[in-house]
Every structure is written in structure tokens, then in C-alpha cells.
Design an enzyme around this catalytic site. Structure first.
Site, PDB file in Angstrom:
ATOM      1  N   ASP A  30      27.775 -19.157  -9.747  1.00 20.56           N
ATOM      2  CA  ASP A  30      28.003 -19.271  -8.327  1.00 20.56           C
ATOM      3  C   ASP A  30      28.650 -17.972  -7.847  1.00 20.56           C
ATOM      4  OD1 ASP A  30      28.420 -20.809  -5.797  1.00 20.56           O
ATOM      5  OD2 ASP A  30      28.199 -22.512  -7.166  1.00 20.56           O
ATOM      6  N   ASP A  87      26.875 -18.776  -2.531  1.00 20.02           N
ATOM      7  CA  ASP A  87      27.559 -19.766  -1.715  1.00 20.02           C
ATOM      8  C   ASP A  87      27.655 -19.328  -0.257  1.00 20.02           C
ATOM      9  OD1 ASP A  87      29.344 -22.224  -1.793  1.00 20.02           O
ATOM     10  OD2 ASP A  87      30.697 -20.776  -0.862  1.00 20.02           O
ATOM     11  N   GLU A 112      22.442 -20.219  -0.571  1.00 21.53           N
ATOM     12  CA  GLU A 112      22.718 -21.450   0.161  1.00 21.53           C
ATOM     13  C   GLU A 112      22.658 -21.101   1.639  1.00 21.53           C
ATOM     14  OE1 GLU A 112      26.170 -24.899   0.592  1.00 21.53           O
ATOM     15  OE2 GLU A 112      26.716 -22.812   0.411  1.00 21.53           O
ATOM     16  N   HIS A 160      26.754 -30.737  -5.558  1.00 21.69           N
ATOM     17  CA  HIS A 160      28.162 -31.130  -5.560  1.00 21.69           C
ATOM     18  C   HIS A 160      28.719 -31.405  -4.166  1.00 21.69           C
ATOM     19  CE1 HIS A 160      28.010 -26.955  -4.525  1.00 21.69           C
ATOM     20  NE2 HIS A 160      29.269 -26.999  -4.140  1.00 21.69           N
ATOM     21  N   ASP A 161      27.960 -31.111  -3.117  1.00 18.23           N
ATOM     22  CA  ASP A 161      28.406 -31.377  -1.744  1.00 18.23           C
ATOM     23  C   ASP A 161      27.750 -32.608  -1.148  1.00 18.23           C
ATOM     24  OD1 ASP A 161      29.912 -29.002  -1.665  1.00 18.23           O
ATOM     25  OD2 ASP A 161      28.228 -27.838  -0.879  1.00 18.23           O
TER      26      ASP A 161
HETATM   27  O1  TEU Z   1      29.144 -25.046   1.088  1.00 17.09           O
HETATM   28  C1  TEU Z   1      28.873 -24.383   2.275  1.00 17.09           C
HETATM   29  C2  TEU Z   1      28.404 -25.201   3.368  1.00 17.09           C
HETATM   30  O2  TEU Z   1      27.550 -24.761   4.147  1.00 17.09           O
HETATM   31  C3  TEU Z   1      29.076 -26.497   3.682  1.00 17.09           C
HETATM   32  O3  TEU Z   1      28.903 -26.741   5.046  1.00 17.09           O
HETATM   33  C4  TEU Z   1      28.542 -27.637   2.983  1.00 17.09           C
HETATM   34  O4  TEU Z   1      27.287 -27.893   3.525  1.00 17.09           O
HETATM   35  C5  TEU Z   1      29.494 -28.765   3.185  1.00 17.09           C
HETATM   36  O5  TEU Z   1      30.388 -28.710   2.113  1.00 17.09           O
HETATM   37  C6  TEU Z   1      28.855 -30.086   3.203  1.00 17.09           C
HETATM   38  O6  TEU Z   1      29.798 -31.054   3.430  1.00 17.09           O
HETATM   39  C7  TEU Z   1      29.609 -24.221   0.070  1.00 17.09           C
HETATM   40  C8  TEU Z   1      29.910 -24.988  -1.193  1.00 17.09           C
HETATM   41  O7  TEU Z   1      28.731 -25.534  -1.697  1.00 17.09           O
HETATM   42  C9  TEU Z   1      30.992 -25.980  -0.943  1.00 17.09           C
HETATM   43  O8  TEU Z   1      31.285 -26.751  -2.073  1.00 17.09           O
HETATM   44  C10 TEU Z   1      32.214 -25.219  -0.526  1.00 17.09           C
HETATM   45  O9  TEU Z   1      33.223 -26.109  -0.161  1.00 17.09           O
HETATM   46  C11 TEU Z   1      31.926 -24.273   0.632  1.00 17.09           C
HETATM   47  O10 TEU Z   1      30.752 -23.509   0.447  1.00 17.09           O
HETATM   48  C12 TEU Z   1      33.041 -23.272   0.756  1.00 17.09           C
HETATM   49  O11 TEU Z   1      32.990 -22.386  -0.323  1.00 17.09           O
END
Ligand code: TEU
Ligand code: CA
Length: 560
Positions: free
Chosen positions: A101, A202, A258, A331-332
Site C-alpha cells: 500500500d 491509497d 484507489e 478493508h473499507d
Molecule cells: O480510503 C480512501 C477513501 O476514499 C475513503 O473514502 C474510503 O472510501 C472510505 O474509507 C470508505 O468508508 C483509503 C483507505 O482505503 C482507507 O482505509 C483509509 O482510511 C483512507 O484512505 C485514509 O488513508
């Protein structure tokens, strides 16, 4: 041949590991690198080729590693750099690649650059971040952080505000500053020279900000929406081309960004063939569905018609121009089977297999999230105290205390969409803590580990895990499932998602029932003249023209 531009990243299957929740080797309740090393054979046997490792760098750990305080160090809770080197070496020995990442939209506020930056207005690191004067006794503008609250944090020391799109612990880096960009490129080269196989970038669509810092439109009744000013900003493609030219193009690696909030047009800019930026862009249309002032928070399932539209649009519009990422979760996101399938005891297994078949037989690189291959479900924790995610906790407060939602409804939203659904520990066995740890897990293990766990599924030929294995073997062996052209069929069918993949005269037909009813179908005439040979089926039997609840079948055309 009709395959278009071939590349290894188009032929691989990626398995995402969230280190905190994967496997704990030393009983402190937190997953770690030695734990991952002990499970490499499991991942290899599943049929994955690449591991995407969520951050394991030194971190202030308020956003589970997405708040990095030193890019060159491994977080103590995960082990040492020696452990990392061993992981990389052993993975490579087994033919597994490791993609890291890359979190460079922001650092932790504990990163040395930031501790310097906040010391004084003329500190050499001041311009590494985005500092602004307040306005009218408040923040520089009305932007809201994606995690709730203002996107600006006041810093008394210098009487200015810094920008944080995510939590206050995650100040945004200033990409306008060439020194910042060069530091990032240097760090990337350092990891690549160590031998890692690529980066998942990310929040990369946020790195370029529109310089005027104007107020945004208030969409949640509280704050201005920063997306139009911070997402796909004016210099984003300039930066990515520079990164590609200075770093990425020098290595044979996988790169995926992403790019939340991206349309097909946007994605083709980030990852179109010949753009010299990234290879793939994650799009979020099937998961990021806005629910009015509540934003991402909802408890409503997406309908089949909408899913068909979204996936078909991406399949058709990227054809020959770009490469899709295929994912149900990460993971989100909540667990795939709970969100898109049916996680009741009766249909959990069969619907989990159906979902995998439907998506991973499409054109694109499959990304599967740890535990998905077991059909792991949402956490459904009843009490807010059992959740750990900073976004979930801050947003509960916003939903209930500032937007007036009932606590019951807010919990219902969290149970359906909260990020911790993905983050409960991997269920290795039906024993204590699901075999994840001997100690006290940092977040509760889902009590259904007694039913849903790797140990029992490895032994059971009919398990979700074994089905995933067969499906991945199929994906690897049928060229048409990789490079074939996608076409939706039976577009109006309310129960069935069906499509073909065609390559050099070969045809694969994928038919999936998204409901718990039986479903009958009649193939279009041009497909009816073929004999169809089933390649994979999530039931023991298959009757042409008929699907049982959540049945999925992949068929291959025989002679005409
Ligand atoms: O997520 C970025 C992001 O665009 C977030 O809006 C994500 O869609 C959101 O967490 C959904 O609820 C990335 C990572 O994947 C996330 O785990 C991190 O918290 C975030 O960046 C900050 O680094
Ligand atoms: Ca541990």
C-alpha cells in the site's frame, strides 16, 4: 489472436491482507508479519498470485496504519524489517508477488515532516503540508473531512490551520511542493529496489487540490463537500505521469490506484492503455452509493438491475482501452456475502459462491479480501463499544448527535456499511478466537467462527473455500475468461445476471441467479444452437434453462 495487449497483471489474482486482522503469531491480539508468513501456503493453495498488503509501516495507528509516521520502518506491532524481508523472500520462493500500500495523500501527524512543519511558519518543512490562515474566526473554508468534522485543524503554535481530508491525525501532503514529490519517489524506489512487486495507491485521486480553496456545496447539512476541489484535481495527471516516468516505468510491477468517485472517463485518464500513468484504477460505483445527507451510510441493498448497469458499463467502456479491477469488498467495505448475497444459514455458502462466479469471470483482475474465500459475514455487533474504526465512531456521533438520526437506525447503517465488518479477525478455526490469536483480539472475533472457518472448509470439498480454488483454477486456465470480450445477455431479467465472454471463436457463458427463488431463462437464439458444457457449478446438478436459488454456472460452447 484477439487478446489485445497481454500483461501479467491482467492474468493474476490478487489477495488482500489487512495485517491487523490476519494472523497473530505472538499472542498480543494483533496480526503480524510472522503470522502472514505462516499462512503463505494457504494463500498459494487458494490460487492467488499476488498479495496486496495493507500498510504495515510505522504508524500512529489511529486509522490502522493508513496514518504513516515513517515510510522506511515496519510498525513494531507487526515485527521488524527482517520479518518483512523474510516475508518477501518466502513469498517469492513460492511464486507469490507482494504489492504494498502506498499512502501518500497524507502522513501521520507524528511523521517527522509534520512535527517539523508545525513548529514555525518558516520551518523548511512548512510547505510539505497545506497550511492556511483562518477566516472570520473560523476555519479557512467550510470543507468537511470524510471522517466527520471539519477538514481543517487549528494549530495554536503558529495560529494557522492544516488540511486533513481524513482524520486530524492525517494531515494532507502538499504535492505542489517538488520536494514532497521527490521524497515520495525516493521512498517508492527504496521499496521497489528491495524487490516488492508494485503499489496499491491509497486515496490517490485526492493528491492534487484546486488552489482557490473555495467553500464547497453543503450536502450533509453541516459541511461543504470538498470532493469537487480535491478529487481528480487540476494537476493529478501531471503528478502521476511524473511518478510513472521517474519511478514506475523503471520496474516490472503492478500498479493500481484507489480512485474513488471516478467515472469511466476519469478512470481511463488514470489507467487507460498508453496513458503512462497507472495500470488499473479501482472504481467504486457498485459500493459507494450515496444516501442523501447520510452519505455512505445506508442499510439498503443495491438492486440487480443497477448492478448489471454498473458492471456492464465498466466492462464495455473499458474494452480495449483500460483494464478493470474486480472486487466485492476490501478493508473499507462490508462483507460481500452480507451486502450483495444472502448471509442466512440457508443461502450463505451458495450465494457467496455465486457472487464470486458472477464477478470474477468478468474481464479484469480479481481482488479478493481476506476471509471472502470463506464466505465470512458482517460483524453485526450490537454495541458501539465493540467497533474500533475511527470513521465508524466519528460518523456515529455525526449521524446521531448532529444529523438527528435515531441510534437504532445509525446502528443499522453501521451493521450494514461499517468498515469494521471487514476487519474482524480472519477465522482460521472454530477454536478460541477463531484461531486468530491466543491473546485478547484487538477487535472481537465474529462468533460465527464456529461455523465459518478455514480449518473446516479446507477439509470440505463443497466449501466456499474449495469453490474459490476451483474458480481461480478456471480463471487461470480459460483464456476467454481473462481476455474474452464481455457481453450482457438477458438484460431485462429480474433474477438472473448472465453474460458471455468471447475470444477467438470460443464462448463462455456465465449464468447467475441473484435470488432465493428458482429462475428459468431462455438463451438468445444465436446461443441456443450450441451445446453447452458446464465448467463450474455451485450445485451438484444443473438443468439447462433452469437455475436453483443463487445457482451459478459457467458453461463453454461446444460444437455448433
Ligand atoms: O480510503 C480512501 C477513501 O476514499 C475513503 O473514502 C474510503 O472510501 C472510505 O474509507 C470508505 O468508508 C483509503 C483507505 O482505503 C482507507 O482505509 C483509509 O482510511 C483512507 O484512505 C485514509 O488513508
Ligand atoms: Ca501479534
Amino acid at each position: 489472436m484477439n487478446e489485445g495487449i497481454k500483461a501479467w497483471y491482467k492474468e493474476c489474482i490478487v489477495y488482500q491482507i489487512y495485517p491487523m486482522s490476519f494472523c497473530d503469531s505472538n499472542g498480543d491480539g494483533i496480526g503480524d508479519l510472522p503470522g502472514i508468513i505462516s499462512k503463505l501456503d494457504y494463500i498459494k493453495d487458494l490460487g492467488a498470485d499476488v498479495i496486496w498488503l495493507s500498510p504495515c509501516y510505522q504508524s500512529s495507528n489511529k486509522d490502522n496504519g493508513y496514518d504513516i509516521s515513517d515510510y522506511y520502518k515496519i510498525a513494531q506491532q507487526y515485527g521488524t524489517m527482517d520479518d518483512f524481508d523474510e516475508l518477501l523472500r518466502k513469498a517469492h520462493d513460492k511464486g507469490l508477488k507482494i504489492v504494498m500500500d502506498l499512502v501518500v495523500n497524507h502522513t501521520s501527524d507524528e511523521h517527522a515532516w509534520f512535527t517539523e512543519s508545525r513548529k514555525s511558519r518558516d520551518n523548511p518543512y512548512r510547505d510539505y503540508y497545506i497550511w492556511k490562515d483562518g477566516k472570520g474566526g473560523g476555519a479557512p473554508n467550510n470543507w468537511g473531512s470524510l471522517f466527520g468534522g471539519s477538514a481543517w485543524e487549528y494549530d495554536e503554535k503558529t495560529d494557522m490551520y492544516y488540511l486533513h481530508i481524513f482524520s486530524t491525525k492525517q494531515p494532507d501532503l502538499n504535492w505542489e511542493n517538488e520536494k514532497v514529490r521527490n521524497e515520495v519517489y525516493k521512498m517508492m524506489r527504496w521499496w521497489l529496489d528491495k524487490g516488492i512487486d508494485g503499489f496499491r495507491m491509497d486515496a490517490i485521486s485526492f493528491i492534487s487540490k484546486t488552489p482557490a480553496f473555495e467553500d464547497g456545496k453543503v450536502t450533509d447539512g453541516l459541511y461543504g463537500d470538498l470532493s469537487p476541489f480535491c478529487m481528480h484535481g487540476p494537476k493529478i495527471h501531471e503528478y502521476l505521469r511524473e511518478m510513472n516516468q521517474k519511478v514506475l516505468s523503471k520496474y516490472d510491477i503492478l500498479t493500481v490506484g484507489e480512485v474513488s468517485g471516478s467515472t469511466v472517463e476519469d478512470a481511463l485518464k488514470y489507467a487507460g492503455e498508453g496513458r503512462n500513468e497507472l495500470q488499473m484504477a479501482f472504481q467504486f460505483e457498485h459500493v459507494d452509493r450515496k444516501n442523501g445527507i447520510y452519505g455512505k451510510w445506508t442499510d439498503e441493498k443495491i438492486g440487480l438491475a443497477e448492478l448489471k448497469n454498473i458492471f456492464t458499463k465498466w466492462q464495455k467502456e473499458l474494452e480495449g482501452k483500460g483494464w478493470n479491477c474486480l472486487f466485492w469488498g476490501n478493508h473499507d467495505q462490508p462483507r460481500a456475502v452480507s451486502r450483495f448475497g444472502d448471509d442466512s444459514p440457508e443461502y450463505r455458502e451458495v450465494s457467496a459462491k455465486m457472487l464470486a462466479t458472477c464477478l470474477y469471470m468478468m474481464k479484469g483482475t480479481p481482488y479478493i479480501f481476506q476471509g471472502e474465500e470463506l464466505g465470512m459475514t458482517n460483524a453485526y455487533f450490537e454495541r458501539l463499544e465493540d467497533y474500533r474504526d475511527i470513521e465508524t465512531i466519528q460518523c456515529y456521533d455525526k449521524l446521531v448527535n448532529r444529523q438527528g438520526l435515531s441510534p437504532q437506525k445509525a446502528m443499522s447503517f453501521i451493521k450494514f456499511t461499517g468498515r469494521d465488518n471487514a476487519r474482524t479477525p480472519m477465522q482460521w478455526s472454530g477454536g478460541k478466537n477463531g484461531g486468530f490469536t491466543n491473546g485478547i483480539p484487538w477487535i472481537k472475533v465474529n462468533p460465527n467462527c464456529t461455523e465459518i472457518n478455514a480449518e473446516s472448509q479446507l477439509k470440505n470439498e463443497k466449501s466456499v473455500y474449495q469453490y474459490y480454488r476451483r474458480l481461480f483454477r478456471l480463471k487461470h486456465s480459460e483464456r476467454a475468461s481473462i481476455y474474452g470480450v464481455y457481453d450482457l445477455i438477458l438484460p431485462e431479467d429480474k433474477k438472473i445476471y448472465a453474460y458471455t465472454r468471447k475470444l477467438d471463436g470460443e464462448i463462455l457463458l456465465v449464468v447467475c441467479n441473484f435470488t432465493k427463488d428458482d429462475a428459468a431463462y431462455r438463451l438468445p437464439d444465436e446461443l441456443r444452437i450450441r451445446a453447452w458444457i458446464p465448467l463450474i457449478n455451485n450445485y451438484d446438478d444443473y438443468e439447462p434453462g433452469k437455475l436453483q436459488p443463487y445457482q451459478a454456472v459457467v458453461l463453454k460452447a461446444g460444437a455448433e
